[in-house]
Design a protein around this motif. Structure first.
Motif, PDB file in Angstrom:
ATOM      1  N   UNK A 227       0.836  -1.206   0.000  1.00  0.00           N
ATOM      2  CA  UNK A 227       0.000   0.000   0.000  1.00  0.00           C
ATOM      3  C   UNK A 227       0.870   1.256   0.000  1.00  0.00           C
ATOM      4  N   UNK A 228       0.292   2.353  -0.421  1.00  0.00           N
ATOM      5  CA  UNK A 228       0.988   3.636  -0.523  1.00  0.00           C
ATOM      6  C   UNK A 228       1.441   4.122   0.856  1.00  0.00           C
ATOM      7  N   UNK A 229       2.683   4.605   0.919  1.00  0.00           N
ATOM      8  CA  UNK A 229       3.215   5.152   2.174  1.00  0.00           C
ATOM      9  C   UNK A 229       2.562   6.489   2.478  1.00  0.00           C
ATOM     10  N   UNK A 230       2.380   6.774   3.758  1.00  0.00           N
ATOM     11  CA  UNK A 230       1.841   8.068   4.164  1.00  0.00           C
ATOM     12  C   UNK A 230       2.818   9.163   3.754  1.00  0.00           C
ATOM     13  N   UNK A 231       4.073   9.037   4.146  1.00  0.00           N
ATOM     14  CA  UNK A 231       5.071  10.023   3.722  1.00  0.00           C
ATOM     15  C   UNK A 231       6.507   9.553   3.880  1.00  0.00           C
ATOM     16  N   UNK A 232       6.743   8.405   4.491  1.00  0.00           N
ATOM     17  CA  UNK A 232       8.104   7.941   4.732  1.00  0.00           C
ATOM     18  C   UNK A 232       8.099   6.416   4.758  1.00  0.00           C
ATOM     19  N   UNK A 233       9.099   5.818   4.180  1.00  0.00           N
ATOM     20  CA  UNK A 233       9.212   4.358   4.122  1.00  0.00           C
ATOM     21  C   UNK A 233       9.230   3.713   5.504  1.00  0.00           C
ATOM     22  N   UNK A 234       9.661   4.427   6.532  1.00  0.00           N
ATOM     23  CA  UNK A 234       9.746   3.879   7.887  1.00  0.00           C
ATOM     24  C   UNK A 234       8.465   4.120   8.699  1.00  0.00           C
ATOM     25  N   UNK A 235       7.502   4.782   8.081  1.00  0.00           N
ATOM     26  CA  UNK A 235       6.253   5.091   8.773  1.00  0.00           C
ATOM     27  C   UNK A 235       5.155   4.109   8.423  1.00  0.00           C
ATOM     28  N   UNK A 236       3.927   4.607   8.437  1.00  0.00           N
ATOM     29  CA  UNK A 236       2.757   3.780   8.147  1.00  0.00           C
ATOM     30  C   UNK A 236       2.222   4.095   6.754  1.00  0.00           C
ATOM     31  N   UNK A 237       1.297   3.274   6.309  1.00  0.00           N
ATOM     32  CA  UNK A 237       0.678   3.484   5.005  1.00  0.00           C
ATOM     33  C   UNK A 237      -0.480   4.475   5.124  1.00  0.00           C
ATOM     34  N   UNK A 238      -0.931   4.972   3.990  1.00  0.00           N
ATOM     35  CA  UNK A 238      -2.111   5.841   3.959  1.00  0.00           C
ATOM     36  C   UNK A 238      -3.304   5.061   4.520  1.00  0.00           C
ATOM     37  N   UNK A 239      -3.422   3.813   4.129  1.00  0.00           N
ATOM     38  CA  UNK A 239      -4.499   2.951   4.639  1.00  0.00           C
ATOM     39  C   UNK A 239      -4.399   2.811   6.163  1.00  0.00           C
ATOM     40  N   UNK A 240      -3.202   2.596   6.664  1.00  0.00           N
ATOM     41  CA  UNK A 240      -2.992   2.484   8.107  1.00  0.00           C
ATOM     42  C   UNK A 240      -3.379   3.763   8.836  1.00  0.00           C
ATOM     43  N   UNK A 241      -3.057   4.887   8.247  1.00  0.00           N
ATOM     44  CA  UNK A 241      -3.409   6.167   8.869  1.00  0.00           C
ATOM     45  C   UNK A 241      -4.915   6.354   8.899  1.00  0.00           C
ATOM     46  N   UNK A 242      -5.595   5.977   7.817  1.00  0.00           N
ATOM     47  CA  UNK A 242      -7.055   6.068   7.785  1.00  0.00           C
ATOM     48  C   UNK A 242      -7.679   5.163   8.846  1.00  0.00           C
ATOM     49  N   UNK A 243      -7.115   3.980   9.028  1.00  0.00           N
ATOM     50  CA  UNK A 243      -7.619   3.056  10.051  1.00  0.00           C
ATOM     51  C   UNK A 243      -7.374   3.600  11.455  1.00  0.00           C
TER      52      UNK A 243
END
Length: 177
Positions: free
Chosen positions: A31-47
């Motif tokens: 899935x697409x990264x929120x903004x950094x490879x070491x962070x969470x995905x956009x999907x993860x942030x929405x969840x």
């Protein structure tokens, strides 16, 4: 592991803590990264945002949010809280957590004010705490966690909770209001 937490688990108490695994990792997902490879995905942030909304509906009282110092736990916690502040505790990191006593860490957090606590950490930390406190195996999925209560006699595992269970509890609480 202990039985799943029930909607009554949201009754506010200074000594209650919800420990959650961070949202979906970018470096282990397509899935697409929120903004950094070491962070969470956009999907993860929405969840994480949806889980925070469910938490606030189920428990409209004050709470404090903590995270380890890694980007993925901070992003998860910030998505969960929205605009509220997040307290960073390096002791919640996957390696540091295994070195510390779960009881001592949770007692320190419990003393930080008269509100429930939500702590974002890592699967290794949650597994370690479950093993130490309940002599149980626990392999949490993203945004799944353990509900604990902290007493003068020690820390007790109340149960586990998933994002879906929190959403169901929120709907029940909202309907009861």
């Amino acid at each position: 592991m202990s039985p799943a937490a029930h909607p009554g688990i949201f009754r506010i108490t200074k000594r209650r803590a919800l420990l959650l695994r961070h949202a979906e990792r970018c470096d282990r997902s397509d899935h697409q990264c929120l903004n950094d490879q070491h962070g969470i995905t956009v999907r993860g942030q929405q969840q994480a945002v949806a889980l925070g909304r469910a938490w606030r509906m189920a428990m409209p009282h004050a709470y404090q949010t903590f995270s380890s110092d890694t980007l993925r736990t901070r992003q998860s916690a910030q998505g969960f809280t929205g605009t509220a502040s997040v307290n960073v505790l390096p002791q919640l990191g996957s390696h540091a957590c295994k070195q510390a006593s779960p009881e001592q860490l949770l007692k320190e957090v419990a003393e930080r004010g008269a509100s429930a606590k939500v702590l974002f950490t890592h699967s290794e930390c949650l597994s370690h705490i479950a093993q130490q406190l309940a002599d149980a195996r626990f392999s949490p999925d993203y945004l799944t966690g353990i509900v604990l209560s902290v007493h003068s006699s020690g820390v007790r595992v109340e149960g586990t909770i998933t994002a879906q269970e929190m959403a169901i509890a929120a709907r029940g609480q909202y309907a009861a209001n």
